[in-house]
Design a protein around this motif. Structure first.
Motif, PDB file in Angstrom:
ATOM      1  N   UNK A  23       0.878  -1.177  -0.027  1.00  0.00           N
ATOM      2  CA  UNK A  23       0.121  -0.379  -0.022  1.00  0.00           C
ATOM      3  C   UNK A  23       0.908   1.397   0.397  1.00  0.00           C
ATOM      4  N   UNK A  24       2.266   1.475   0.676  1.00  0.00           N
ATOM      5  CA  UNK A  24       2.966   2.465   1.023  1.00  0.00           C
ATOM      6  C   UNK A  24       3.620   2.804  -1.148  1.00  0.00           C
ATOM      7  N   UNK A  25       4.024   0.938  -1.571  1.00  0.00           N
ATOM      8  CA  UNK A  25       4.216   1.367  -2.772  1.00  0.00           C
ATOM      9  C   UNK A  25       3.607   2.338  -3.621  1.00  0.00           C
ATOM     10  N   UNK A  26       2.263   1.684  -3.865  1.00  0.00           N
ATOM     11  CA  UNK A  26       1.073   2.514  -4.440  1.00  0.00           C
ATOM     12  C   UNK A  26       0.709   3.945  -4.210  1.00  0.00           C
ATOM     13  N   UNK A  27       0.603   4.162  -2.916  1.00  0.00           N
ATOM     14  CA  UNK A  27       0.177   5.436  -2.737  1.00  0.00           C
ATOM     15  C   UNK A  27       1.676   6.584  -2.717  1.00  0.00           C
TER      16      UNK A  27
END
Length: 236
Positions: A55-59
């Motif tokens: 999720x951090x990479x997606x953000x």
């Protein structure tokens, strides 16, 4: 693979008819490179596939995509078109923020505004969406009939006849739809790369890469490669 060996063929975004129509209108007359860059950042940054599970990479990809969109707006568009384009991109980013994943199937779903044909009046209501909300079992039968060649028209007509006797369906649906649209418009999306310099591609790349190094990721390769593909798509 080296970035210059990667040839992406992004799908055109079909989130809603209105969003798609707005994008096509804004990109009309633009070079194929600009159009491809827009659809690539939508596919690779705003709505990346399941291969990006963190999720951090997606953000971070989404935020980088917003800055790439800002570069396109500043360098390839003017005035009202620039503002409209960024508005459409923010709409798609807001949809991306609604992503949920079914823990059993791993299937990702997104909340999108109700579909409305281009040119339809503001009070238009899609009968299928109304059915989906208030008679989900009937809606499932409708979907099965469409998929398997059944008499879906009969199901739709029978449901439509019920609507006048259930006026609360329409009022409730409109209230919920208005709230959804308002909430999506008010979605706040922080962008740690918002202040990068877009005066030229060289400066933009340097500034973005500098910002990448300030993130907490152990490796920023996924961001730098994504940015390199963006620049290459535009011929840099």
């Amino acid at each position: 693979m080296a970035v210059d060996a990667i040839e992406l063929q992004p799908a055109h975004y079909w989130g809603t008819a209105e969003i798609n129509d707005s994008l096509q209108s804004l990109l009309n007359g633009k070079s194929p490179e600009v159009s491809k860059a827009v659809y690539t950042l939508i596919q690779s940054n705003l709505l990346p596939d399941g291969s990006v599970s963190d999720e951090e990479e997606r953000a971070a990809l989404l935020e980088s995509g917003l800055s790439q969109a800002k570069f396109l707006a500043d360098r390839y568009m003017t005035g009202e078109d620039s503002s409209k384009f960024l508005g459409v991109i923010r709409q798609i980013a807001a949809i991306a923020k609604t992503r949920t994943v079914d823990p059993e199937t791993g299937q990702a779903t997104y909340v999108t505004p109700p579909q409305k044909p281009i040119g339809a009046p503001d009070d238009y209501i899609n009968t299928g969406e109304l059915m989906k909300r208030f008679e989900p079992e009937t809606y499932k039968r409708l979907q099965d009939a469409v998929t398997n060649g059944g008499d879906w028209g009969k199901i739709l007509i029978e449901f439509a006849k019920k609507v006048p006797q259930n006026k609360d369906w329409v009022s409730t649906y409109r209230e919920e739809t208005d709230k959804l649209i308002k909430d999506m418009r008010n979605t706040k999306i922080e962008n740690r790369f918002a202040d990068v310099d877009t005066s030229s591609m060289e400066v933009f790349l340097r500034d973005m890469n500098s910002q990448f190094q300030k993130t907490s990721f152990a490796s920023t390769d996924f961001l730098t490669r994504n940015l390199q593909i963006f620049a290459r798509t535009l011929g840099h």
